[in-house]
Design a protein around this motif. Structure first.
Motif, PDB file in Angstrom:
ATOM      1  N   ASP A 205     -46.733   2.842  45.656  1.00 26.22           N
ATOM      2  CA  ASP A 205     -46.734   1.407  45.947  1.00 26.22           C
ATOM      3  C   ASP A 205     -46.861   1.163  47.449  1.00 26.22           C
ATOM      4  O   ASP A 205     -47.626   0.301  47.901  1.00 26.22           O
TER       5      ASP A 205
ATOM      6  N   LEU B  84     -50.319   1.908  48.671  1.00 24.33           N
ATOM      7  CA  LEU B  84     -51.226   0.834  48.257  1.00 24.33           C
ATOM      8  C   LEU B  84     -51.070  -0.383  49.160  1.00 24.33           C
ATOM      9  O   LEU B  84     -52.064  -0.982  49.604  1.00 24.33           O
TER      10      LEU B  84
ATOM     11  N   LEU C 226     -53.896  -2.163  51.589  1.00 29.88           N
ATOM     12  CA  LEU C 226     -54.266  -3.576  51.515  1.00 29.88           C
ATOM     13  C   LEU C 226     -54.051  -4.272  52.852  1.00 29.88           C
ATOM     14  O   LEU C 226     -54.760  -5.233  53.177  1.00 29.88           O
TER      15      LEU C 226
ATOM     16  N   PHE D 260     -60.691  -1.508  44.707  1.00 23.55           N
ATOM     17  CA  PHE D 260     -59.738  -0.578  44.117  1.00 23.55           C
ATOM     18  C   PHE D 260     -60.311   0.836  44.067  1.00 23.55           C
ATOM     19  O   PHE D 260     -59.581   1.815  44.219  1.00 23.55           O
TER      20      PHE D 260
ATOM     21  N   TYR E  51     -51.322  -2.712  41.468  1.00 20.42           N
ATOM     22  CA  TYR E  51     -51.502  -3.962  42.211  1.00 20.42           C
ATOM     23  C   TYR E  51     -51.160  -5.167  41.343  1.00 20.42           C
ATOM     24  O   TYR E  51     -50.396  -6.059  41.765  1.00 20.42           O
TER      25      TYR E  51
ATOM     26  N   ARG F 119     -48.267  -7.912  41.973  1.00 20.76           N
ATOM     27  CA  ARG F 119     -48.642  -9.308  42.207  1.00 20.76           C
ATOM     28  C   ARG F 119     -48.057 -10.225  41.140  1.00 20.76           C
ATOM     29  O   ARG F 119     -47.594 -11.331  41.445  1.00 20.76           O
TER      30      ARG F 119
ATOM     31  N   ARG G 178     -57.715 -11.835  47.387  1.00 19.26           N
ATOM     32  CA  ARG G 178     -58.593 -10.967  46.618  1.00 19.26           C
ATOM     33  C   ARG G 178     -59.345 -11.734  45.522  1.00 19.26           C
ATOM     34  O   ARG G 178     -59.842 -11.138  44.559  1.00 19.26           O
TER      35      ARG G 178
END
Length: 353
Positions: A11, A14, A18, A26, A44, A48, A201
């Motif tokens: 996590d 990632l 970002l 991705f 993700y 989110r 995004r």
């Protein structure tokens, strides 16, 4: 309110990816992290959906003829919650935080830069609001730390991994270049920025529908705005997920001769999530993230105390963040882009971000 989620090593990697590029695919992230693309996408969307992580598109106020202000509001205890909720619904506010004690809150406000009455309508409205005792606003002259992400969430990837996520460096615009010369800015660009503020995004089809442009034009304009320094992307994530639950706000009175040295030092301090030079009694405003009060004391007594030219210092602890960067979302709207932006209210809207 975000759900209780524990971030593991993947996590955090990632989130760092970002922060480097909020719109990177991705598949590219998966290649760099060495995991399947479906794993990256699943992680993700889980984060989110839980409102733990959110990518937001942010616009440089100076390049579109706007000003940012850090506003401190002193109010009666019974008015604080209602005022916080109303301000959070506005499109021109961000970083709203009631402070520990219950009678003060802070926020950032964006206003038009033209004319000497910039922001006067909002500030006058606040002063007329029942329960508000005082309003103090400092105009942001320059951001000096925290641009590009707080160090606490940008330490998960090795240097070679960060380089692999970066595309070719864009040509920076001239220092005094006007927005229309750098990139063009009109109603369609404002709608584009508004949608990216809600979801950095958002797919090209959604952005095309919002702007009325073709998909190719959307891609070109997003790339152009980023290259011109008008648009950048930030990851919203509560620092408590990284083990830094204590947030303090600092107002520093700094001697003019020491301003450059102090701001350069702040930009290198790991505890500083954001800092800016502002107008007003305190020349420098900073947001600091710490593990606990002992860590905050150590930072103030060691790193900050070692800097020359700092006179008076004021500190305040944040009770909670009612709003970060980007428009306020509720859980039911987080994965439903067709409903974003509905139900806005509050003490008026000066403009749509």
């Amino acid at each position: 309110m975000t759900q209780s989620v524990t971030l593991d090593a993947l996590d955090r990697r990632l989130i760092h990816a970002l922060q480097i590029d909020g719109r990177v695919s991705f598949s590219r992230i998966a290649t760099v992290l060495g995991v399947p693309e479906r794993t990256v996408a699943r992680r993700y969307h889980r984060l989110r959906s839980a409102l733990v992580v959110r990518v937001v598109g942010l616009v440089d106020s100076r390049r579109i003829g706007m000003l940012d202000w850090f506003v401190r509001i002193d109010c009666t205890p019974d008015a604080a919650d209602a005022l916080t909720a109303a301000l959070a619904q506005r499109d021109d506010t961000s970083w709203i935080a009631p402070l520990v004690g219950g009678t003060r809150l802070t926020c950032m406000v964006r206003t038009p830069a033209s004319g000497t009455d910039s922001g006067r309508a909002l500030f006058d409205h606040l002063l007329r609001t029942p329960g508000v005792r005082d309003v103090e606003a400092g105009c942001v002259l320059r951001q000096v730390a925290g641009v590009g992400g707080w160090a606490g969430r940008t330490s998960a990837l090795e240097a070679f991994e960060q380089a692999a996520l970066l595309g070719p460096a864009p040509e920076p615009p001239g220092d005094g270049e006007a927005p229309d010369e750098a990139s063009g800015w009109g109603e369609a660009e404002a709608r584009l920025a508004g949608e990216l503020a809600r979801d950095g995004r958002a797919d090209v089809a959604r952005l095309a529908a919002v702007t009325g442009w073709s998909a190719s034009t959307v891609r070109r304009r997003v790339a152009g705005l980023r290259a011109a320094g008008v648009l950048h992307f930030e990851v919203n994530v509560d620092p408590s997920h990284f083990g830094f639950p204590l947030e303090a706000l600092l107002w520093l009175e700094v001697a003019p001769a020491s301003l450059v040295e102090v701001t350069r030092a702040l930009s290198r301090h790991d505890a500083v999530a954001f800092a800016a030079v502002t107008t007003g009694r305190a020349a420098v405003f900073a947001m600091v993230q710490c593990r606990d009060t002992d860590a905050l004391y150590d930072y103030l007594a060691d790193e900050l105390a070692a800097l020359p030219g700092i006179g008076r210092m004021e500190t305040a602890l944040v009770q909670r963040r009612a709003k970060r960067a980007g428009p306020l979302l509720v859980p039911a709207m987080a994965e439903r882009p067709e409903r974003r932006g509905a139900g806005r209210y509050g003490p008026g809207r000066e403009q749509r971000r």
